[in-house]
Structure formats: structure tokens, C-alpha cells
Design an enzyme around this catalytic site. Structure first.
Site: not given
Length: 292
Positions: A94, A207
Site C-alpha cells: 500500500c 496506489c
């Protein structure tokens, strides 16, 4: 092969046993939701003999609108859970959690192999022909000191202009499985148009959720700019770094059957569906509830 408890009542209890530094220990991988599956697919393919544990913190998603303190708190809680499961390595799959919390994780467990994910600014800078690169990411990632430092270094080294674009709302749509919906296409058009108008010919997917809408991004670029854009996805680089560190410490498991287990702080069926539709995998999935 180690057995991994699925008892929700004790799953998030912060215990810190000694590190089981053996090749048979598991690798933990976590994200705020399903985005980290874009990294997991590379790891699963490249390390087929490993025991992999994937944690989707969907009950607390998205991380992009959380404070840095909240992200650190969640990341340390998930890492503590993985430690109780006997991991040898942790992949922070992440971008937002890497930017906010990877230093805190490394300080808490200095002997643990920890791999984070960075926006691919360097490969983008090396590839762009127009010297203009768009960076799609969450607000938290773009606001982090870690990103600011990386951007400054890359701009100075390569004389490239980076155009950061916070894609508010995109993670939510991807979490819902809306990879090609009108709402997703509309959002992509809004975020991509100003980047393309300013001459960006390369886009960084900052992302881990965004690779799942890569096709929609490419289609939008062709529609708005009448030309393709190079897309930078760093999942493969993370996998190479993980393998390198495991081999350096003699922790790479290179024989025997591998396995995959999923954990989520939201709906078990939602994560099962994501595994099946996005990766064509059907592991056991355990719902842990929203324990801190």
C-alpha cells in the site's frame, strides 16, 4: 508448513513472540483493501513455494483520507497480527501505508524483512519522452514527506517535471468492483485530462489499487489524447526486492507446496470474490472483525 489460526476473537491481540527466522515461515502482505492483490499476484507467481498471508483492512478503508497517525496505528496493529502468525517477512502493499508507517514498522521489528512500495518515479523519469510525468495517487501519499523527498530527488537528477494528481474516490470505486463503470470512467477522465493537456506521456500508478483499472486508464488516455501513455506499475519491482532480501538471509523457500490465506476486517465474501475475479484464486479467507 505452519498452521495459521483463524480465531477472530484473538486475531488482533498484540503479542510479540521472537522472530521465527526460518525459510518455512510465512510472508505477510497487507493493504487497506483489495489493492494489494495487484502486488500479491506478482509475488504468488514468482514465489510459488512460499506460505503467503494477505490482509485486507477493508473495514478501515480507504487509508487515503486518514491521518498519518491513524495509518500508523492500523499498520502496526496489522503487523502485530502477522507477527503472531509467525511471519519472516512483511510486504506493505500500500503506497499510503508505506509513506506513513514503514519507518515505524521497521523500528518496532528491526530484525524483520520489511518491503514497502514506492511510486515508480525513477522508472517513469527514465522512460518519458516529453519530460512530463503524471503521478496518480491518494492525497495522503502525495502529502507525505517521503513522496516529497523522492520527487525532489528525481526532478533534480532527471530534469523531469512530475504532475501529482490526487485521485479522490477512485479507491472506493475499485473496492466496490467498479472497474469499468460510468462513474469510474468519469472520474478517470476528470483526473487524467489536465495531466494529458500538460503533456504527460507517462503515468505512475502510485496506489496499488490502480493497476486494476489500468485498461480503463489506457482507454481514457487514447480517447482524450489520441495517443497511448506509458504506465508504470511497481508490483514487479517489489517482488524482486522481496526475493533478493529473502535469498540474502537464507529465508527463501524454494521447494514444497506453497499456500495462500486471506484475512479481512470487512466481509469475507467480498475478499473471496476479489480473489476469484481479479486473480482467479480461491484461498481460505477469514473475517477478523474490526478489532484494533
Amino acid at each position: 508448513m505452519q498452521q495459521h489460526s483463524s480465531e477472530a476473537s484473538s486475531a488482533m491481540t498484540p503479542a510479540v513472540p521472537s522472530m521465527p527466522m526460518t525459510a518455512d515461515a510465512a510472508i505477510g502482505i497487507f493493504d487497506s483493501g483489495i489493492g494489494g492483490l495487484s502486488v500479491l499476484r506478482h509475488i504468488h507467481a514468482a514465489l510459488p513455494h512460499e506460505t503467503l498471508l494477505y490482509f485486507a483492512d477493508s473495514g478501515y478503508a480507504p487509508y487515503g483520507d486518514k491521518t498519518e497517525g491513524e495509518i500508523v496505528e492500523r499498520s502496526l496493529a496489522i503487523a502485530s497480527f502477522f507477527i503472531t502468525q509467525g511471519i519472516k517477512a512483511l510486504v506493505v502493499a500500500c503506497n499510503t501505508a508505506t509513506a506513513a508507517a514503514i519507518q515505524a514498522i521497521r523500528e518496532r521489528w528491526p530484525e524483520l524483512v520489511v518491503v514497502g512500495i514506492e511510486p515508480g518515479l525513477k522508472p517513469a523519469a527514465q522512460q518519458t519522452q516529453s519530460n512530463t510525468v503524471g503521478v496518480l495517487a491518494t492525497r495522503s501519499t502525495l502529502a507525505s514527506q517521503r513522496f516529497a523527498t523522492l520527487q525532489e530527488q528525481m526532478e533534480k537528477q532527471y530534469r523531469v517535471r512530475f504532475l501529482p494528481q490526487a485521485c479522490v474516490g477512485l479507491v472506493d470505486l475499485i473496492e466496490k468492483g467498479e472497474l469499468y463503470s460510468p462513474a469510474t470512467v468519469s472520474l478517470l477522465e476528470r483526473y487524467l485530462a489536465p495531466l494529458l493537456e500538460q503533456g504527460a506521456d507517462t503515468l505512475v500508478l502510485g496506489c496499488t489499487h490502480y493497476p486494476f483499472v489500468r485498461e480503463a486508464i489506457e482507454n481514457t488516455c487514447r480517447r482524450l489524447a489520441s495517443r497511448p501513455c506509458a504506465i508504470i506499475d511497481t508490483g514487479e519491482a517489489v517482488t524482486r526486492q522481496l526475493l533478493r532480501l529473502l535469498q540474502a538471509r537464507g529465508l527463501h523457500r524454494d521447494r514444497g507446496p506453497g499456500s495462500l490465506t486471506g484475512y479481512t476486517t470487512a466481509s469475507r465474501s467480498t475478499l473471496e470474490y476479489a480473489f476469484a475475479t481479479l486473480l482467479d484464486l480461491h484461498p481460505d479467507v477469514h473475517a477478523l472483525g474490526r478489532q484494533a
